[in-house]
Design a protein around this motif. Structure first.
Motif, short mmCIF file in Angstrom:
data_model
loop_
_atom_site.label_atom_id
_atom_site.label_comp_id
_atom_site.label_asym_id
_atom_site.label_seq_id
_atom_site.Cartn_x
_atom_site.Cartn_y
_atom_site.Cartn_z
N GLN A 178 33.56 73.65 1.31
CA GLN A 178 33.76 72.76 0.16
C GLN A 178 32.65 71.74 -0.09
O GLN A 178 32.70 71.03 -1.09
CB GLN A 178 35.08 72.00 0.31
CG GLN A 178 36.30 72.90 0.43
CD GLN A 178 36.50 73.79 -0.79
OE1 GLN A 178 36.47 73.32 -1.93
NE2 GLN A 178 36.68 75.08 -0.56
N TRP A 179 31.69 71.63 0.82
CA TRP A 179 30.76 70.51 0.71
C TRP A 179 29.30 70.92 0.71
O TRP A 179 28.42 70.10 0.94
CB TRP A 179 31.02 69.52 1.88
CG TRP A 179 32.43 69.06 1.88
CD1 TRP A 179 33.46 69.59 2.61
CD2 TRP A 179 32.99 68.02 1.09
NE1 TRP A 179 34.63 68.93 2.33
CE2 TRP A 179 34.38 67.96 1.39
CE3 TRP A 179 32.47 67.12 0.16
CZ2 TRP A 179 35.23 67.06 0.78
CZ3 TRP A 179 33.31 66.21 -0.44
CH2 TRP A 179 34.68 66.18 -0.12
N GLN A 180 29.04 72.19 0.41
CA GLN A 180 27.65 72.64 0.51
C GLN A 180 26.72 71.93 -0.44
O GLN A 180 25.54 71.76 -0.17
CB GLN A 180 27.57 74.16 0.27
CG GLN A 180 28.17 74.96 1.39
CD GLN A 180 29.27 75.88 0.88
OE1 GLN A 180 29.90 75.59 -0.13
NE2 GLN A 180 29.49 76.97 1.57
N GLY A 181 27.25 71.52 -1.58
CA GLY A 181 26.39 70.89 -2.57
C GLY A 181 25.94 69.50 -2.17
O GLY A 181 24.97 68.97 -2.71
N LEU A 182 26.62 68.88 -1.23
CA LEU A 182 26.34 67.50 -0.87
C LEU A 182 25.25 67.38 0.19
O LEU A 182 24.60 66.36 0.29
CB LEU A 182 27.61 66.82 -0.36
CG LEU A 182 28.61 66.40 -1.42
CD1 LEU A 182 29.86 65.88 -0.77
CD2 LEU A 182 28.00 65.32 -2.32
N ASP A 183 25.08 68.39 0.98
CA ASP A 183 24.23 68.21 2.15
C ASP A 183 23.75 69.58 2.60
O ASP A 183 24.49 70.55 2.56
CB ASP A 183 25.05 67.57 3.27
CG ASP A 183 24.18 66.93 4.31
OD1 ASP A 183 23.11 67.49 4.60
OD2 ASP A 183 24.56 65.88 4.82
N PHE A 184 22.53 69.63 3.10
CA PHE A 184 22.01 70.90 3.59
C PHE A 184 22.30 71.08 5.08
O PHE A 184 22.02 72.14 5.64
CB PHE A 184 20.50 71.00 3.34
CG PHE A 184 20.17 71.04 1.88
CD1 PHE A 184 19.62 69.95 1.24
CD2 PHE A 184 20.44 72.17 1.13
CE1 PHE A 184 19.34 69.98 -0.11
CE2 PHE A 184 20.15 72.22 -0.22
CZ PHE A 184 19.60 71.11 -0.84
N HIS A 185 22.83 70.07 5.72
CA HIS A 185 23.09 70.15 7.16
C HIS A 185 24.56 70.43 7.41
O HIS A 185 25.42 69.98 6.66
CB HIS A 185 22.72 68.84 7.84
CG HIS A 185 21.27 68.51 7.72
ND1 HIS A 185 20.29 69.15 8.44
CD2 HIS A 185 20.63 67.61 6.93
CE1 HIS A 185 19.11 68.66 8.12
NE2 HIS A 185 19.29 67.73 7.20
N PRO A 186 24.87 71.15 8.49
CA PRO A 186 26.28 71.40 8.79
C PRO A 186 26.99 70.15 9.30
O PRO A 186 26.35 69.24 9.82
CB PRO A 186 26.21 72.48 9.88
CG PRO A 186 24.88 72.29 10.52
CD PRO A 186 23.96 71.80 9.43
#
Ligand SMILES: [Zn+2]
Length: 203
Positions: free
Chosen positions: A46-54
């Protein structure tokens, strides 16, 4: 579905091996498992767009009533939930299950099996979801900062001295509220409309 033991091995290279709590053989296994499965999938999808890090979540082997959010210098986000906090909150709601069932309207919902689970358990779940989203809010805040927040310390007397930390707590609470309400609404939507309180839960 993720296997918790396999999942936390991803965190080992980051230095958390000694801290990780394994819940499989405890009486809380089912509650831990459902919470872990929801959170890890939410973080993954759900949060891939916010951050490139896991960002990872794990349970820390620590009896202190504490949760923590951190961003590592390598970029990964980490959410820690102490097993002491998880189990204490679980126990409190379980011990008060009869009182919660006696609240207006609740016994009818439970007696007619109109909810997915007893109300005390749904309340515990919603609280833990709020905690998850709150900690995730901190991780998102840290995308521009290399820092760490421990919730117990934030509640201590030093907290009021920092306007920045004050604002960050309020911001995380707002994030948590905005997402938790959808879980509460989804729960109520399964109940027939005549059982839904008319003066609440309107978005
Ligand atoms: Zn906080």
């Amino acid at each position: 579905m993720q296997n918790y033991r396999d999942y936390v091995k991803q965190i080992f290279p980051l230095g958390f091996e000694d801290l990780i709590y394994y819940y499989e053989l405890t009486e809380y296994n089912g509650n831990y498992e459902s919470y872990f499965q929801f959170c890890q999938e939410n973080l993954l999808t759900q949060w891939q767009g916010l951050d490139f890090h896991p960002c990872f979540i794990y349970f820390r082997n620590d009896k202190e009533l504490q949760a923590l959010a951190r961003r590592l210098s390598t970029g990964e986000g980490i959410i820690e939930i102490n097993n002491g906090l998880f189990e204490k909150l679980n126990d409190i709601f379980y011990q008060n299950r009869k009182f919660i069932s006696s609240l207006p309207g609740v016994s009818q919902l439970e007696d007619e099996n109109l909810m997915d689970a007893p109300m005390y358990y749904l309340m515990f779940q919603e609280l833990m979801l709020f905690l998850y989203y709150h900690e995730l809010g901190h991780v998102i805040q840290f995308s521009q900062m290399n820092m760490m927040i421990t919730e117990r310390n934030m509640a201590s007397k030093g907290f009021d001295n920092s306007l920045l930390l004050h604002v960050m707590e309020m911001d995380s609470d707002e994030i948590a509220s905005n997402f938790t309400i959808h879980h509460i609404m989804a729960t109520w939507e399964k109940a027939p409309i005549e059982h839904v309180p008319t003066n609440s839960l309107k978005l």
